[in-house]
Write a protein that holds these residues in place. Sequence first.
Motif, PDB file in Angstrom:
ATOM      1  N   ARG A 170     129.544 -44.388  49.293  1.00 22.25           N
ATOM      2  CA  ARG A 170     130.374 -45.083  48.309  1.00 22.25           C
ATOM      3  C   ARG A 170     130.816 -44.086  47.233  1.00 22.25           C
ATOM      4  N   ARG A 171     132.110 -44.133  46.882  1.00 24.99           N
ATOM      5  CA  ARG A 171     132.678 -43.176  45.933  1.00 24.99           C
ATOM      6  C   ARG A 171     132.494 -43.682  44.507  1.00 24.99           C
ATOM      7  N   LEU A 172     131.957 -42.776  43.638  1.00 26.88           N
ATOM      8  CA  LEU A 172     131.761 -43.072  42.223  1.00 26.88           C
ATOM      9  C   LEU A 172     132.489 -42.028  41.385  1.00 26.88           C
ATOM     10  N   THR A 173     132.990 -42.458  40.224  1.00 27.32           N
ATOM     11  CA  THR A 173     133.641 -41.537  39.294  1.00 27.32           C
ATOM     12  C   THR A 173     132.788 -41.414  38.033  1.00 27.32           C
ATOM     13  N   GLY A 174     132.933 -40.273  37.368  1.00 23.04           N
ATOM     14  CA  GLY A 174     132.132 -40.006  36.174  1.00 23.04           C
ATOM     15  C   GLY A 174     132.619 -40.750  34.951  1.00 23.04           C
ATOM     16  N   PRO A 175     131.804 -40.786  33.932  1.00 20.24           N
ATOM     17  CA  PRO A 175     130.439 -40.245  33.861  1.00 20.24           C
ATOM     18  C   PRO A 175     129.429 -41.108  34.615  1.00 20.24           C
ATOM     19  N   TYR A 176     128.329 -40.480  35.018  1.00 19.78           N
ATOM     20  CA  TYR A 176     127.338 -41.158  35.844  1.00 19.78           C
ATOM     21  C   TYR A 176     126.089 -41.474  35.006  1.00 19.78           C
ATOM     22  N   THR A 177     125.477 -42.637  35.288  1.00 20.62           N
ATOM     23  CA  THR A 177     124.271 -43.060  34.575  1.00 20.62           C
ATOM     24  C   THR A 177     123.216 -43.492  35.587  1.00 20.62           C
ATOM     25  N   ILE A 178     122.042 -42.899  35.475  1.00 24.44           N
ATOM     26  CA  ILE A 178     120.915 -43.266  36.329  1.00 24.44           C
ATOM     27  C   ILE A 178     119.972 -44.134  35.511  1.00 24.44           C
ATOM     28  N   THR A 179     119.681 -45.325  36.004  1.00 26.67           N
ATOM     29  CA  THR A 179     118.690 -46.209  35.386  1.00 26.67           C
ATOM     30  C   THR A 179     117.424 -46.152  36.224  1.00 26.67           C
ATOM     31  N   VAL A 180     116.299 -45.805  35.578  1.00 27.04           N
ATOM     32  CA  VAL A 180     115.066 -45.564  36.310  1.00 27.04           C
ATOM     33  C   VAL A 180     113.926 -46.308  35.628  1.00 27.04           C
ATOM     34  N   ILE A 181     112.987 -46.828  36.442  1.00 29.86           N
ATOM     35  CA  ILE A 181     111.799 -47.516  35.952  1.00 29.86           C
ATOM     36  C   ILE A 181     110.583 -46.642  36.228  1.00 29.86           C
ATOM     37  N   GLY A 182     109.782 -46.437  35.187  1.00 28.44           N
ATOM     38  CA  GLY A 182     108.587 -45.604  35.292  1.00 28.44           C
ATOM     39  C   GLY A 182     108.065 -45.278  33.904  1.00 28.44           C
ATOM     40  N   ASP A 183     107.128 -44.332  33.828  1.00 30.42           N
ATOM     41  CA  ASP A 183     106.582 -43.927  32.534  1.00 30.42           C
ATOM     42  C   ASP A 183     107.620 -43.064  31.803  1.00 30.42           C
ATOM     43  N   PRO A 184     108.143 -43.524  30.660  1.00 29.43           N
ATOM     44  CA  PRO A 184     109.226 -42.795  29.988  1.00 29.43           C
ATOM     45  C   PRO A 184     108.825 -41.387  29.540  1.00 29.43           C
ATOM     46  N   ALA A 185     107.636 -41.239  28.960  1.00 33.77           N
ATOM     47  CA  ALA A 185     107.227 -39.930  28.441  1.00 33.77           C
ATOM     48  C   ALA A 185     107.111 -38.895  29.556  1.00 33.77           C
ATOM     49  N   THR A 186     106.508 -39.274  30.674  1.00 31.14           N
ATOM     50  CA  THR A 186     106.339 -38.332  31.784  1.00 31.14           C
ATOM     51  C   THR A 186     107.687 -37.937  32.380  1.00 31.14           C
ATOM     52  N   MET A 187     108.573 -38.900  32.575  1.00 33.46           N
ATOM     53  CA  MET A 187     109.877 -38.589  33.171  1.00 33.46           C
ATOM     54  C   MET A 187     110.738 -37.761  32.225  1.00 33.46           C
ATOM     55  N   ARG A 188     110.669 -38.026  30.920  1.00 33.73           N
ATOM     56  CA  ARG A 188     111.433 -37.221  29.963  1.00 33.73           C
ATOM     57  C   ARG A 188     110.969 -35.764  29.984  1.00 33.73           C
ATOM     58  N   THR A 189     109.657 -35.567  30.027  1.00 34.74           N
ATOM     59  CA  THR A 189     109.124 -34.204  30.076  1.00 34.74           C
ATOM     60  C   THR A 189     109.570 -33.479  31.337  1.00 34.74           C
ATOM     61  N   ALA A 190     109.615 -34.188  32.465  1.00 30.96           N
ATOM     62  CA  ALA A 190     110.033 -33.561  33.715  1.00 30.96           C
ATOM     63  C   ALA A 190     111.491 -33.116  33.657  1.00 30.96           C
ATOM     64  N   LEU A 191     112.337 -33.871  32.991  1.00 30.08           N
ATOM     65  CA  LEU A 191     113.751 -33.496  32.893  1.00 30.08           C
ATOM     66  C   LEU A 191     113.986 -32.327  31.944  1.00 30.08           C
ATOM     67  N   ASN A 192     113.097 -32.140  30.970  1.00 29.10           N
ATOM     68  CA  ASN A 192     113.302 -31.126  29.934  1.00 29.10           C
ATOM     69  C   ASN A 192     112.499 -29.854  30.150  1.00 29.10           C
ATOM     70  N   ILE A 193     111.925 -29.638  31.317  1.00 31.66           N
ATOM     71  CA  ILE A 193     111.187 -28.405  31.554  1.00 31.66           C
ATOM     72  C   ILE A 193     112.162 -27.225  31.532  1.00 31.66           C
ATOM     73  N   PRO A 194     111.702 -26.026  31.105  1.00 29.65           N
ATOM     74  CA  PRO A 194     112.591 -24.853  31.066  1.00 29.65           C
ATOM     75  C   PRO A 194     113.171 -24.555  32.441  1.00 29.65           C
ATOM     76  N   GLY A 195     114.496 -24.398  32.480  1.00 26.93           N
ATOM     77  CA  GLY A 195     115.171 -24.149  33.740  1.00 26.93           C
ATOM     78  C   GLY A 195     115.356 -25.376  34.591  1.00 26.93           C
ATOM     79  N   GLY A 196     115.078 -26.569  34.058  1.00 30.53           N
ATOM     80  CA  GLY A 196     115.186 -27.807  34.822  1.00 30.53           C
ATOM     81  C   GLY A 196     116.550 -28.446  34.743  1.00 30.53           C
ATOM     82  N   VAL A 197     116.577 -29.775  34.824  1.00 31.21           N
ATOM     83  CA  VAL A 197     117.843 -30.509  34.924  1.00 31.21           C
ATOM     84  C   VAL A 197     118.658 -30.369  33.642  1.00 31.21           C
ATOM     85  N   VAL A 198     118.030 -30.573  32.491  1.00 31.81           N
ATOM     86  CA  VAL A 198     118.766 -30.489  31.231  1.00 31.81           C
ATOM     87  C   VAL A 198     119.350 -29.095  31.039  1.00 31.81           C
TER      88      VAL A 198
END
Length: 314
Positions: A250-278
């Motif tokens: 299915r074709r999507l256009t930007g901007p894109y938003t991911i909604t995720v359920i889980g522990d917020p603090a752990t997932m935020r830390t995973a996204l902000n690791i040096p050299g990671g997604v952010v």
Amino acid sequence: MSSDEHTETGTGWPQPAGPGRPVGPAGEPGPRPGAADPHEVGPSAPQRSAPPTEAPDEGATVDLSLAVGGGGVEQPVAAGPVPRRVSSAGVMIAALLALLGFTLVVQFKSTSTDPTVAVTRQEDLVRILYDLNSREVRLRQDIATLEESQRQLRSGQQGRQAALEEATRRADELGILAGTLPATGPGLSVRFEAGEKPTSAARVLDAVQELRGAGAEAMQISGGDRATVRIIASTFFLDGDGGSLVVDGRRLTGPYTITVIGDPATMRTALNIPGGVVASVTGDGGKLIVEDREAAEVSALHAPIKLEHARPVS
């Protein structure tokens, strides 16, 4: 022999008087027989041994002159200290030691002056600590739930009701994981805003993998046109035309938003690791906005997958 025919010297040696042998001055002892006349000069005069001399100090000029055969011929004089011969093995050892010292100094300076080493290690340790704590909590909860289910299943009449409730709970969990049931709970909202370059499928896939590794339980992705796709284990991402994104066909256009359920603090830390997604999105000129959600809703559904080959083990 009469006294008038001899002259007594101071040494007690008698000397014949006469014209052939001069007599020394009064009071001066005459020479012994065979002794050299102090008044004689020339090659016929016997050589006298030189008095012993002290060994010269290191670095002093050594006089090695030597009279040969009484003819006055002298050997060359060695000037300056005698040079020592250095072996090739010594030179090689000295060069290796110098190279080793230089390498250690350079390594120490590069390590001590690198400002990112301490930050990187600290962020990694924080992320690992969050992951371990979250996994420990989930595992303890699972153990407690299974022990309670086992106790209820063994309690007779209540066992049948407990088995039915356990089967219903398992079916709900599997439905959420398979994407056939909606879900709600605490989580995050992750928004991709593109810069000069459009958001690539690789960046979105990296974010999904990081969230899964941090304990995400349910996810969906939405485009700027409000189109939403449920993300499950088999979901794929491709780059589309004009900077668009293809998710599960299915074709999507930007901007894109991911909604995720889980522990917020752990997932935020995973996204902000040096050299990671952010860091990757920022390096492409884009921006990643992460917001906490007390009650994130994952409402998009995925069609049930019909298995053709896999069968449960009996």
